[in-house]
Enzyme design. Structure first.
Site, short mmCIF file in Angstrom:
data_model
loop_
_atom_site.label_atom_id
_atom_site.label_comp_id
_atom_site.label_asym_id
_atom_site.label_seq_id
_atom_site.Cartn_x
_atom_site.Cartn_y
_atom_site.Cartn_z
N ARG A 98 26.55 -29.00 13.56
CA ARG A 98 26.27 -27.87 14.44
C ARG A 98 27.36 -27.78 15.49
O ARG A 98 27.73 -28.79 16.10
CB ARG A 98 24.90 -28.03 15.10
CG ARG A 98 24.41 -26.77 15.79
CD ARG A 98 23.11 -26.98 16.53
NE ARG A 98 23.33 -27.56 17.84
CZ ARG A 98 22.39 -27.62 18.80
NH1 ARG A 98 21.18 -27.16 18.56
NH2 ARG A 98 22.67 -28.16 19.97
N TYR A 123 23.35 -24.49 27.23
CA TYR A 123 22.49 -25.30 26.39
C TYR A 123 23.23 -25.73 25.12
O TYR A 123 23.94 -24.94 24.50
CB TYR A 123 21.23 -24.53 25.98
CG TYR A 123 20.59 -25.12 24.75
CD1 TYR A 123 19.81 -26.26 24.84
CD2 TYR A 123 20.83 -24.58 23.49
CE1 TYR A 123 19.28 -26.84 23.71
CE2 TYR A 123 20.28 -25.15 22.35
CZ TYR A 123 19.51 -26.29 22.47
OH TYR A 123 18.99 -26.86 21.34
N ASP A 137 23.60 -22.50 16.95
CA ASP A 137 22.30 -22.18 17.55
C ASP A 137 22.50 -21.20 18.71
O ASP A 137 23.14 -21.54 19.70
CB ASP A 137 21.65 -23.47 18.05
CG ASP A 137 20.25 -23.27 18.57
OD1 ASP A 137 19.75 -22.12 18.55
OD2 ASP A 137 19.63 -24.26 19.01
N HIS A 196 19.85 -19.91 20.27
CA HIS A 196 18.73 -20.31 21.11
C HIS A 196 18.01 -19.15 21.77
O HIS A 196 17.76 -19.16 22.98
CB HIS A 196 19.16 -21.36 22.14
CG HIS A 196 18.13 -22.44 22.30
ND1 HIS A 196 17.20 -22.45 23.30
CD2 HIS A 196 17.88 -23.53 21.54
CE1 HIS A 196 16.42 -23.51 23.16
NE2 HIS A 196 16.81 -24.18 22.09
N GLU A 233 21.16 -19.96 13.91
CA GLU A 233 19.79 -20.35 14.28
C GLU A 233 19.28 -19.60 15.50
O GLU A 233 20.01 -19.38 16.47
CB GLU A 233 19.79 -21.86 14.57
CG GLU A 233 18.46 -22.42 15.03
CD GLU A 233 18.57 -23.89 15.43
OE1 GLU A 233 17.62 -24.38 16.06
OE2 GLU A 233 19.60 -24.51 15.12
N GLU A 240 11.79 -23.21 15.37
CA GLU A 240 11.51 -24.51 15.97
C GLU A 240 10.41 -24.41 17.02
O GLU A 240 9.78 -25.43 17.36
CB GLU A 240 12.76 -25.15 16.56
CG GLU A 240 13.31 -24.49 17.81
CD GLU A 240 14.56 -25.21 18.31
OE1 GLU A 240 14.58 -25.56 19.50
OE2 GLU A 240 15.49 -25.42 17.53
N ARG A 269 12.29 -23.74 10.54
CA ARG A 269 12.73 -24.77 11.47
C ARG A 269 11.62 -25.66 12.02
O ARG A 269 11.88 -26.63 12.73
CB ARG A 269 13.46 -24.10 12.65
CG ARG A 269 14.79 -23.51 12.29
CD ARG A 269 15.86 -24.58 12.21
NE ARG A 269 16.15 -25.12 13.53
CZ ARG A 269 16.33 -26.40 13.80
NH1 ARG A 269 16.23 -27.31 12.84
NH2 ARG A 269 16.61 -26.81 15.03
N GLU A 316 17.85 -31.65 10.69
CA GLU A 316 18.57 -31.92 11.94
C GLU A 316 18.45 -33.41 12.27
O GLU A 316 17.39 -34.00 12.11
CB GLU A 316 17.98 -31.08 13.07
CG GLU A 316 18.72 -31.19 14.39
CD GLU A 316 18.19 -30.21 15.43
OE1 GLU A 316 18.87 -30.01 16.44
OE2 GLU A 316 17.10 -29.63 15.21
N TRP A 336 16.19 -18.92 26.69
CA TRP A 336 17.24 -19.92 26.43
C TRP A 336 16.89 -20.70 25.18
O TRP A 336 15.77 -20.69 24.72
CB TRP A 336 17.39 -20.88 27.62
CG TRP A 336 16.29 -21.88 27.74
CD1 TRP A 336 15.09 -21.72 28.38
CD2 TRP A 336 16.26 -23.19 27.18
NE1 TRP A 336 14.33 -22.83 28.26
CE2 TRP A 336 15.02 -23.77 27.54
CE3 TRP A 336 17.16 -23.94 26.42
CZ2 TRP A 336 14.65 -25.06 27.14
CZ3 TRP A 336 16.80 -25.22 26.03
CH2 TRP A 336 15.56 -25.76 26.39
#
Length: 415
Positions: free
Chosen positions: A147, A159, A223, A225, A249, A275, A296, A352, A415
């Site tokens: 990643r 982040y 990502d 996010h 992602e 996620e 995820r 991951e 975020w």
């Protein structure tokens, strides 16, 4: 075989973890992960005050019935706290069942579908040179999927980018992971500033540089996010198409599942979502209408092995694969469960993987092994986890918060 007792273990060997220990009347012990980053004590209280009193005397082998009892019986369904608590119970019962059977857990889930589970690590840096150092470190350690996250010019922190060079470069052998992850041990959450236009200008140049330096063979992931609107997400996905990402992602908050239609219409970059999802209902339209490519949700946050297996069986009908969340805010118990499940799933995609600190590994004693760019669980019965409770007690809980993100004008942002 009946459940004799259940105990909640809260420990912080570098970061906070919630573990459920279930003991049967004939002395078999099973462990489950109930860690919810930044809200650990909410799950611990849910388990201690509401779930543990229901477990004593129940048949330890009745995993499906216990899952339904905790999910339907509470009336208030779903949500991260409830589903993390159910996951802890479910995983601990699977651990027990496999130990009684004398088999590693993946054998009870159908046996191995592959030799090991492909994993991806986290490379990051405040700038391109620092990012390149981190990528080289991961490649040297054997990662084949990475990643990619970098700082954005004009922003102090972002982040996914390590707050120090040591954490940024660190890969499988690094123990500086608390700084790498966003949770901070502080009285109040830290606040970060975000600029979407600056990010969208910068990211394509990062992937151009990475492909130019490291070639086409590495699987690259990124990502976003949840920070983009659907049209911004579509723009990013299209701009990254020349760099052949394994996935992009969490491009936009996916509670509005219709939003992914717009993204899907404009880009062929594969999409990974979920996620923060915790049940199959969160994915219903996304999977059925093939608006995503990877699921995820981790075992820890989505109701355990029983529940995530249901999600993935549904996803398999639409050629959607797994990509379970697995940074260090999932304990070694949760990661072990994910690897056992991933080894058995036909529609496994990728896992991951961030290595826990040495202190965490000493507390939990995981037996899974990393080699050849992938993880494989150990062959001992159960999950292959050995919790040292005396050592765990030496690391008391410390309050930690995830950050808050604000736009330059002060507006609170995703975020």
């Amino acid at each position: 075989m009946l459940i004799e007792r259940a105990d909640v273990i809260v420990t912080s060997p570098g970061r906070n973890f919630v573990t459920l220990k279930i003991t049967t009347d004939d002395g078999v012990v099973g462990y489950g992960d109930g860690t919810l980053n930044g809200r650990e004590l909410a799950v611990a209280a849910y388990l201690t005050d509401h779930v543990v009193p229901l477990l004593t005397g129940r048949d330890a082998h009745a995993i499906e019935d216990t899952w339904q009892y905790l999910y339907r019986g509470a009336y208030w369904r779903r949500g991260p706290v409830t589903m993390a608590a159910i996951a802890a119970v479910d995983t601990a019962l699977w651990d027990i069942k496999a130990k009684v059977a004398g088999l590693p857990l993946y054998q009870l889930l159908g046996g191995a579908s592959r030799e090991r589970c492909l994993v991806y690590g986290h490379a990051s840096g405040k700038d391109i040179p620092e990012l390149f150092d981190s990528i080289r470190k991961h490649l040297d350690e054997g990662f084949r999927a990475i990643r990619i996250q970098t700082g954005v010019p004009g922003l102090d922190s972002v982040y996914g980018v390590a707050s120090s060079a040591a954490a940024s470069v660190g890969g499988a052998g690094s123990d500086s992971r608390y700084d790498y992850e966003p949770a901070r041990r502080s009285a109040l959450p830290t606040e970060e500033t975000w600029d979407t236009r600056a990010y969208l200008r910068h990211v394509p140049s990062v992937f151009e540089a990475v492909r130019g330096e490291f070639g086409e063979d590495i699987a690259l992931l990124h990502d976003a996010h949840h920070r983009l609107t659907p049209i911004q997400a579509a723009k990013l996905g299209k701009s990254l198409e020349p760099y052949d990402l394994f996935w992009l992602e969490d491009v936009t908050p996916a509670e509005n599942q219709e939003a992914l239609r717009w993204v899907r219409h404009h880009t062929t970059t594969p999409l990974a979502i979920g996620e923060v999802f915790n049940s199959v209902w969160d994915y219903q339209h996304l999977i059925r209408e093939q608006l995503i490519d990877y699921v995820r949700s981790p075992v820890t946050h989505a109701g355990g092995i029983t529940s995530v297996r249901r999600i993935m069986d549904y996803a398999a009908m639409y050629q959607v694969k797994s990509g379970m969340h697995g940074p260090t805010d999932v304990s070694p118990v949760g990661l072990a469960a994910a690897v056992h499940l991933g080894l058995a799933l036909h529609n496994f995609g990728i896992q991951e993987y961030m290595v826990h600190s040495e202190q965490t590994r000493e507390v939990f004693g995981p037996t899974y092994e990393f080699a050849g760019g992938g993880l494989r669980p150990g062959e001992e019965p159960g999950l292959g986890i050995h919790v040292d409770e005396e050592l765990a007690a030496q690391y008391p809980y410390e309050r930690a918060y995830l950050p808050v993100n604000r736009l330059r004008d002060g507006t609170v942002h995703d975020w």
